[in-house]
Design an enzyme around this catalytic site. Structure first.
Site, PDB file in Angstrom:
ATOM      1  CB  CYS A  82       6.826   3.476  59.035  1.00  0.00           C
ATOM      2  SG  CYS A  82       7.353   2.248  60.254  1.00  0.00           S
ATOM      3  CG  ASN A 115       6.764   2.417  65.551  1.00  0.00           C
ATOM      4  OD1 ASN A 115       5.956   2.581  64.646  1.00  0.00           O
ATOM      5  ND2 ASN A 115       8.068   2.318  65.327  1.00  0.00           N
ATOM      6  CG  HIS A 154       5.659   6.733  61.646  1.00  0.00           C
ATOM      7  ND1 HIS A 154       4.876   5.700  62.079  1.00  0.00           N
ATOM      8  CD2 HIS A 154       6.944   6.336  61.826  1.00  0.00           C
ATOM      9  CE1 HIS A 154       5.649   4.701  62.487  1.00  0.00           C
ATOM     10  NE2 HIS A 154       6.907   5.065  62.352  1.00  0.00           N
TER      11      HIS A 154
END
Length: 341
Positions: free
Chosen positions: A127, A299, A269
């Site tokens: 990520c 997400n 994030h």
């Protein structure tokens, strides 16, 4: 080896345009849970996914929408915003946890869609891929190796969701996957006269690489559907980030002389709502500084920071500063301070 150079090295590089793209299909957490219960035969508490994650919905890519599709769509919007076309780009980085295939690099598929002839390659770090890509683009520009870069991500982690777990234990192992949504984002990075990317910091704790991930597709597990699903321990992952994550942020604020009053927005994030609330509690960042996307988008992996930036880019005034905080499996934490030019 001949290394192309573009003349005098610039003193600063920054983000000058941004774009994002979301798939059309919206999947609610309640509908997702109903589908999992139907396929698995497991009896699940009502609204389990919504209550545990705070995620109400997410966008899901259709069967003919790929990571490259979302990346190219976001890239076109970023280029349009900058008044540019494909040939204006000399560095194209596809920076994503998702990809179209193992080989070739997905950057080439995006490039074929955009019609550029840029140096093209993939950057992959879970990520944190997108923010790593922005940092690499900045470094290439400052080194005189590129004039203008396009950094893109296309995330389709919803395809790693286990819709038919065979047991409650298997459901728990893949539970983090039920947070996933799909999205694309892109930024133009080029030399700037003032502002730009002011500071970057990273911290990596690779001893925790086994905490979570998608094991299939590499040399360890080249085949087998069971390896294509996300699996991991969400509680352990959160514990690692809580233990080491704030040190990087504290260091960044101290080194740059910034406090929360000096930061216009904080882009972090986002995994779940409780995770984001815990981040705010540990760091002390005011809630009004956060750009919250996780309840409606879930997400979205490395696209998270790019989508958030696209939502606030137009309202930021020159000279305002943004703190980006990346959290990635592996484990890595990354901060970036960017000032709008």
């Amino acid at each position: 080896m001949f290394l192309q150079s573009y003349g005098p090295q610039p003193r600063a590089a920054g983000i000058t345009a941004v774009g994002s793209m979301l798939p059309e299909e919206i999947l609610s957490s309640d509908s997702l849970q109903q589908e999992v219960a139907r396929r698995s035969g497991l009896a699940l508490p009502p609204r389990l996914l919504t209550q545990a994650t705070g995620i109400r919905s997410r966008r899901v890519a259709g069967p003919d929408v790929y990571a490259s599709t979302l990346a190219a769509g976001a890239a076109r919007r970023a280029l349009d915003a900058a008044g540019l076309t494909g040939p204006d780009i000399d560095l194209l980085l596809f920076a994503s946890a998702s990809r179209d295939m193992v080989e070739p690099a997905t950057a080439h598929i995006v490039q074929a869609e955009l019609g550029t002839r840029a140096h093209a390659l993939d950057v992959t770090n879970a990520c944190n891929s997108f923010i790593n890509g922005v940092d690499l683009a900045r470094a290439m520009i400052l080194a005189g190796r590129a004039r203008r870069a396009l950094v893109v991500t296309g995330e389709t982690p919803s395809r790693a969701v286990q819709y038919a777990p065979g047991s409650l234990a298997e459901l728990r192992e893949g539970f983090a996957g039920y947070t996933f949504g799909d999205a694309g984002a892109a930024v133009v990075v080029e030399a700037v006269e003032r502002g730009g990317i002011l500071d970057v910091d990273t911290e990596t704790h690779s001893e925790h690489w086994e905490v979570g991930g998608i094991p299939g597709g590499g040399s360890r597990h080249p085949r087998g559907d069971a390896y294509t699903y996300f699996r991991g321990d969400g509680h352990e992952l959160r514990g690692v980030f809580e233990k080491v994550g704030t040190a990087v942020i504290d260091r960044t604020l101290h080194r740059t002389g910034l406090d929360w009053d000096g930061v216009a927005k904080v882009l972090v994030h986002q995994v779940t709502v409780p995770y984001l609330e815990r981040f705010a509690e540990l760091t002390g960042v005011p809630a009004g500084k956060l750009v919250v996307t996780v309840p409606e988008l879930g997400n979205i992996a490395s696209a998270s920071i790019g989508v958030q930036l696209d939502r606030v880019f137009a309202e930021l005034a020159p000279g305002e500063r943004v703190l980006c905080v990346g959290l990635g499996g592996g484990i890595s934490i990354m901060t970036m301070v960017w000032e709008k030019s």
